[in-house]
Write a protein that holds these residues in place. Structure first.
Motif, PDB file in Angstrom:
ATOM      1  N   LEU A 183      50.462  70.625 103.337  1.00  0.00           N
ATOM      2  CA  LEU A 183      50.364  69.181 103.525  1.00  0.00           C
ATOM      3  C   LEU A 183      51.459  68.712 104.468  1.00  0.00           C
ATOM      4  O   LEU A 183      52.615  69.120 104.346  1.00  0.00           O
ATOM      5  CB  LEU A 183      50.521  68.453 102.192  1.00  0.00           C
ATOM      6  N   ALA A 184      51.089  67.864 105.407  1.00  0.00           N
ATOM      7  CA  ALA A 184      52.097  67.241 106.250  1.00  0.00           C
ATOM      8  C   ALA A 184      53.028  66.414 105.370  1.00  0.00           C
ATOM      9  O   ALA A 184      52.619  65.895 104.330  1.00  0.00           O
ATOM     10  CB  ALA A 184      51.430  66.353 107.306  1.00  0.00           C
ATOM     11  N   ASP A 185      54.292  66.293 105.786  1.00  0.00           N
ATOM     12  CA  ASP A 185      55.260  65.560 104.970  1.00  0.00           C
ATOM     13  C   ASP A 185      54.796  64.141 104.687  1.00  0.00           C
ATOM     14  O   ASP A 185      54.965  63.638 103.563  1.00  0.00           O
ATOM     15  CB  ASP A 185      56.621  65.524 105.680  1.00  0.00           C
ATOM     16  N   SER A 186      54.200  63.493 105.674  1.00  0.00           N
ATOM     17  CA  SER A 186      53.746  62.114 105.484  1.00  0.00           C
ATOM     18  C   SER A 186      52.626  62.042 104.459  1.00  0.00           C
ATOM     19  O   SER A 186      52.567  61.112 103.652  1.00  0.00           O
ATOM     20  CB  SER A 186      53.276  61.520 106.819  1.00  0.00           C
ATOM     21  N   VAL A 187      51.733  63.037 104.482  1.00  0.00           N
ATOM     22  CA  VAL A 187      50.632  63.077 103.531  1.00  0.00           C
ATOM     23  C   VAL A 187      51.162  63.359 102.129  1.00  0.00           C
ATOM     24  O   VAL A 187      50.767  62.712 101.151  1.00  0.00           O
ATOM     25  CB  VAL A 187      49.594  64.139 103.931  1.00  0.00           C
ATOM     26  N   ARG A 188      52.067  64.298 102.029  1.00  0.00           N
ATOM     27  CA  ARG A 188      52.656  64.624 100.724  1.00  0.00           C
ATOM     28  C   ARG A 188      53.357  63.406 100.128  1.00  0.00           C
ATOM     29  O   ARG A 188      53.213  63.095  98.946  1.00  0.00           O
ATOM     30  CB  ARG A 188      53.654  65.778 100.865  1.00  0.00           C
ATOM     31  N   THR A 189      54.105  62.695 100.976  1.00  0.00           N
ATOM     32  CA  THR A 189      54.816  61.507 100.510  1.00  0.00           C
ATOM     33  C   THR A 189      53.840  60.440 100.023  1.00  0.00           C
ATOM     34  O   THR A 189      54.041  59.827  98.964  1.00  0.00           O
ATOM     35  CB  THR A 189      55.688  60.934 101.630  1.00  0.00           C
ATOM     36  N   ALA A 190      52.762  60.221 100.779  1.00  0.00           N
ATOM     37  CA  ALA A 190      51.772  59.208 100.404  1.00  0.00           C
ATOM     38  C   ALA A 190      51.074  59.578  99.104  1.00  0.00           C
ATOM     39  O   ALA A 190      50.880  58.726  98.221  1.00  0.00           O
ATOM     40  CB  ALA A 190      50.761  59.029 101.533  1.00  0.00           C
ATOM     41  N   LEU A 191      50.702  60.848  98.950  1.00  0.00           N
ATOM     42  CA  LEU A 191      50.022  61.283  97.737  1.00  0.00           C
ATOM     43  C   LEU A 191      50.963  61.221  96.531  1.00  0.00           C
ATOM     44  O   LEU A 191      50.561  60.807  95.444  1.00  0.00           O
ATOM     45  CB  LEU A 191      49.486  62.702  97.907  1.00  0.00           C
ATOM     46  N   THR A 192      52.202  61.616  96.732  1.00  0.00           N
ATOM     47  CA  THR A 192      53.180  61.559  95.653  1.00  0.00           C
ATOM     48  C   THR A 192      53.378  60.125  95.189  1.00  0.00           C
ATOM     49  O   THR A 192      53.449  59.839  93.994  1.00  0.00           O
ATOM     50  CB  THR A 192      54.523  62.154  96.116  1.00  0.00           C
TER      51      THR A 192
END
Length: 209
Positions: free
Chosen positions: A34-43
């Protein structure tokens, strides 16, 4: 009617239908980088712990929800005989699906196919709970505790957020997103099963009274 592309609609429709089959067709999401931005958004989407309490802008919206709840409750009775359990489950499905921009009938259809509405279902590959979420998601975007996936709201929130993520990845193509959710992207059996099941949970004009 559901198509390959999913658009949020304020209300859905459905006809009376026979008892659901007991068989489930759980698959497994595949762990991908997961891209960092995607991981952050999902988290962030998972971590928001707001309780699943519907909020309505007016009396008409509240009445519409209550009619939906009554219609879905009667359909779910064969699986969950206790009214309070049904109400809590359906309220949470309604809340989490709308929060993720999904149609409640889609989420109910997916749950039927994935777990046959069994809270503690575990697939042969370890997917857990109502929406058969793979444990690796708790490590990627959750608290790292796979047992939390047996908690109703946690499981429904993870499942809805993950399906929303796959829809975004597939540019709104529900057929491909469902395949990705099940780990069978490009093969028709699973998406078609969910489409058929979803129709059983649609909300018709007859239901609305």
């Amino acid at each position: 009617m559901l198509t390959r592309r999913l658009f949020l609609r304020p209300a859905l429709a459905g006809l009376a239908w026979p008892l659901l089959p007991r068989a489930a067709h759980a698959g497994a999401q595949v762990e991908e980088p997961l891209a960092d931005s995607v991981r952050t958004a999902l988290t962030s989407a998972i971590a928001n712990s707001a309780p699943p309490v519907p909020v309505f802008g007016d009396t008409e919206a509240r009445l519409k929800y209550l009619r939906w709840l009554g219609a879905m409750s009667s359909r779910l009775m064969a699986r969950k005989s206790d009214w309070n359990e049904r109400r809590e489950f359906l309220q949470t499905v309604w809340y989490e699906s709308r929060r993720a921009g999904l149609e409640p009938s889609l989420v109910l259809g997916l749950i039927n196919v994935e777990s046959a509405f069994r809270k503690f279902a575990v697939s042969p590959v370890g997917a857990r709970g109502y929406m058969q979420v793979m444990p690796f998601w708790t490590r990627l975007i959750g608290n790292g505790d796979p047992s939390s996936l047996f908690h109703m709201q946690t499981n429904l929130r993870f499942g809805c957020v993950i399906l929303r993520h796959y829809l975004d990845r597939e540019a709104g193509d529900l057929y491909l997103a469902l395949g990705r959710y099940n780990g069978s992207r490009g093969r028709p059996a699973y998406p078609n099963a969910v489409f058929r099941s979803t129709k059983r949970w649609e909300w018709t004009h007859a239901d609305r009274g």
